[in-house]
Design a protein around this motif. Structure first.
Motif, PDB file in Angstrom:
ATOM      1  N   ILE A   1      51.370   6.919  27.230  1.00 50.94           N
ATOM      2  CA  ILE A   1      50.950   5.552  26.901  1.00 50.94           C
ATOM      3  C   ILE A   1      52.126   4.655  26.525  1.00 50.94           C
ATOM      4  CG2 ILE A   1      48.625   6.299  26.262  1.00 50.94           C
ATOM      5  CD1 ILE A   1      49.359   5.971  23.355  1.00 50.94           C
ATOM      6  N   ASP A   2      53.264   5.233  26.203  1.00 52.10           N
ATOM      7  CA  ASP A   2      54.442   4.389  25.964  1.00 52.10           C
ATOM      8  C   ASP A   2      54.934   3.773  27.275  1.00 52.10           C
ATOM      9  OD1 ASP A   2      54.604   4.711  23.182  1.00 52.10           O
ATOM     10  OD2 ASP A   2      55.565   6.661  23.415  1.00 52.10           O
ATOM     11  N   GLN A   3      54.882   4.533  28.350  1.00 47.61           N
ATOM     12  CA  GLN A   3      55.220   3.994  29.667  1.00 47.61           C
ATOM     13  C   GLN A   3      54.189   2.945  30.079  1.00 47.61           C
ATOM     14  OE1 GLN A   3      55.302   6.932  32.799  1.00 47.61           O
ATOM     15  NE2 GLN A   3      55.407   5.408  34.426  1.00 47.61           N
ATOM     16  N   ALA A   4      52.934   3.213  29.803  1.00 46.60           N
ATOM     17  CA  ALA A   4      51.870   2.286  30.177  1.00 46.60           C
ATOM     18  C   ALA A   4      51.949   0.985  29.384  1.00 46.60           C
ATOM     19  CB  ALA A   4      50.508   2.947  29.954  1.00 46.60           C
ATOM     20  N   HIS A   5      52.533   1.032  28.194  1.00 49.24           N
ATOM     21  CA  HIS A   5      52.668  -0.161  27.355  1.00 49.24           C
ATOM     22  C   HIS A   5      53.372  -1.285  28.105  1.00 49.24           C
ATOM     23  CE1 HIS A   5      53.608  -2.633  23.834  1.00 49.24           C
ATOM     24  NE2 HIS A   5      54.873  -2.597  24.203  1.00 49.24           N
ATOM     25  N   GLU A   6      54.465  -0.962  28.775  1.00 52.28           N
ATOM     26  CA  GLU A   6      55.208  -1.982  29.515  1.00 52.28           C
ATOM     27  C   GLU A   6      54.402  -2.485  30.703  1.00 52.28           C
ATOM     28  OE1 GLU A   6      59.476  -2.589  31.886  1.00 52.28           O
ATOM     29  OE2 GLU A   6      59.019  -0.690  30.874  1.00 52.28           O
ATOM     30  N   PHE A   7      53.739  -1.574  31.417  1.00 53.05           N
ATOM     31  CA  PHE A   7      52.976  -1.962  32.609  1.00 53.05           C
ATOM     32  C   PHE A   7      51.862  -2.937  32.254  1.00 53.05           C
ATOM     33  CE2 PHE A   7      49.414  -1.399  35.528  1.00 53.05           C
ATOM     34  CZ  PHE A   7      50.031  -1.571  36.763  1.00 53.05           C
ATOM     35  N   PHE A   8      51.025  -2.572  31.304  1.00 49.25           N
ATOM     36  CA  PHE A   8      49.887  -3.429  30.981  1.00 49.25           C
ATOM     37  C   PHE A   8      50.317  -4.693  30.240  1.00 49.25           C
ATOM     38  CE2 PHE A   8      47.624   0.596  31.773  1.00 49.25           C
ATOM     39  CZ  PHE A   8      46.660   0.133  32.647  1.00 49.25           C
ATOM     40  N   GLY A   9      51.451  -4.621  29.554  1.00 47.50           N
ATOM     41  CA  GLY A   9      51.967  -5.823  28.922  1.00 47.50           C
ATOM     42  C   GLY A   9      52.300  -6.906  29.937  1.00 47.50           C
ATOM     43  N   LYS A  10      52.786  -6.512  31.100  1.00 50.24           N
ATOM     44  CA  LYS A  10      53.105  -7.473  32.151  1.00 50.24           C
ATOM     45  C   LYS A  10      51.850  -8.154  32.702  1.00 50.24           C
ATOM     46  CE  LYS A  10      57.605  -6.512  32.576  1.00 50.24           C
ATOM     47  NZ  LYS A  10      58.693  -7.504  32.363  1.00 50.24           N
ATOM     48  N   LEU A  11      50.696  -7.524  32.519  1.00 51.87           N
ATOM     49  CA  LEU A  11      49.445  -8.067  33.062  1.00 51.87           C
ATOM     50  C   LEU A  11      48.731  -8.984  32.069  1.00 51.87           C
ATOM     51  CD1 LEU A  11      48.007  -4.900  34.854  1.00 51.87           C
ATOM     52  CD2 LEU A  11      49.733  -6.526  35.641  1.00 51.87           C
TER      53      LEU A  11
END
Length: 300
Positions: free
Chosen positions: A153-163
């Protein structure tokens, strides 16, 4: 970018078990079935917000998000391209099936299909609850929230933050729980991410919120009366202060049925870290023993 959870689509061999849950426990409304015989559920004046399609196994078919302006879809296409994610503009036929004006689709790095939409169709004064309730908290806050289980979920933090998702807070219980919570409107969180073992991902639960605490207490009694498998007892969360309970559905994932979640003041909000998930309650219920943690799938 994304500003709400617009709808959720599930495939399941148990779709015919859904109407009793929707009407007798939730108090939501059954809409006209979809073209494939799917069960469609109304929580407000939107034509539908939850759809259970026929399928050979339980599957998260799609997660539908909303944006405020048609132009936001074009901006999102560019953002996804910059992230190396292939996105497509959905056909007019798909938009009509989803009861929206415009739609784009993409699959995230963990195998979830997302549909981002603008212009969700509503019919004023069309919602008719199936039993007396105060109503659901939707509107600009959308359907509710989803919790996705991901291996990082730390990797996913950046991805979903961009959305367009902004961190509300975290809950860290060493050895037991690591979760992140994100808002995109006034609701405390529209998206939550929970850590799970490597190689798999899944939909853990959908939260639907009521306008009265008594609606939640009565639904808890009705769930027991109708044999709905409860997974977590009544309780209040530490971070969003939601008063709620959890139950399993006929399609492997869970539903949180709640009241009174905090709302975010964007200018004053400061993310925090909590060391427990509940102030009180939310204990595992015996009837939930052995139930799956959600609709799980292998990460591509």
């Amino acid at each position: 970018m994304i500003t709400s959870l617009a709808y959720l689509g599930i495939k399941s061999p148990n779709k015919d078990e859904w109407p009793d849950l929707v009407t007798k426990v939730w108090g939501a409304q059954l809409a006209e079935p979809g073209p494939d015989g799917s069960v469609r559920v109304k929580f407000d004046d939107a034509l539908w917000r939850l759809q259970i399609h026929p399928g050979e196994q339980d599957e998260t078919a799609y997660i539908g998000w909303g944006v405020d302006h048609e132009e936001d879809l074009h901006a999102l296409l560019k953002t996804l391209a910059d992230l190396g994610v292939a996105a497509e503009v959905g056909s007019d036929e798909l938009a009509a099936e989803r009861a929206v004006n415009r739609i784009i689709t993409f699959t995230d790095p963990w195998g979830f299909r997302h549909e981002v939409t603008w212009g969700q169709s509503h019919i004023a004064c069309s919602f008719q609850p199936s039993r007396p309730i105060s109503g659901f908290v939707t509107g600009q806050q959308g359907l509710g929230h989803v919790l996705l289980l991901l291996p990082d979920i730390d990797q996913a933090h950046e991805f979903f933050g961009k959305l367009g998702f902004r961190l509300s807070d975290k809950i860290i219980v060493p050895g037991r729980l690591y979760a992140r919570f994100y808002h995109c409107n006034a609701r405390h969180h529209t998206l939550a991410l929970g850590q799970c073992p490597p190689g798999v991902a899944g939909l853990n639960h959908l939260m639907i919120q009521l306008q009265s605490i008594d609606d939640v207490g009565l639904a808890y009694e009705l769930a027991e009366e109708h044999g709905v498998p409860l997974t977590m007892t009544l309780g209040r969360h530490s971070n969003d202060r939601q008063f709620s309970f959890y139950h399993s559905t006929p399609s492997s994932f869970h539903v949180e049925y709640g009241y009174g979640g905090l709302e975010v003041d964007e200018e004053a909000w400061v993310p925090r870290v909590y060391d427990r998930s509940a102030i009180w309650g939310h204990k595992p219920h015996p009837s939930g023993k052995g139930r799956p943690m959600g609709i799980m799938h292998q990460v591509p």
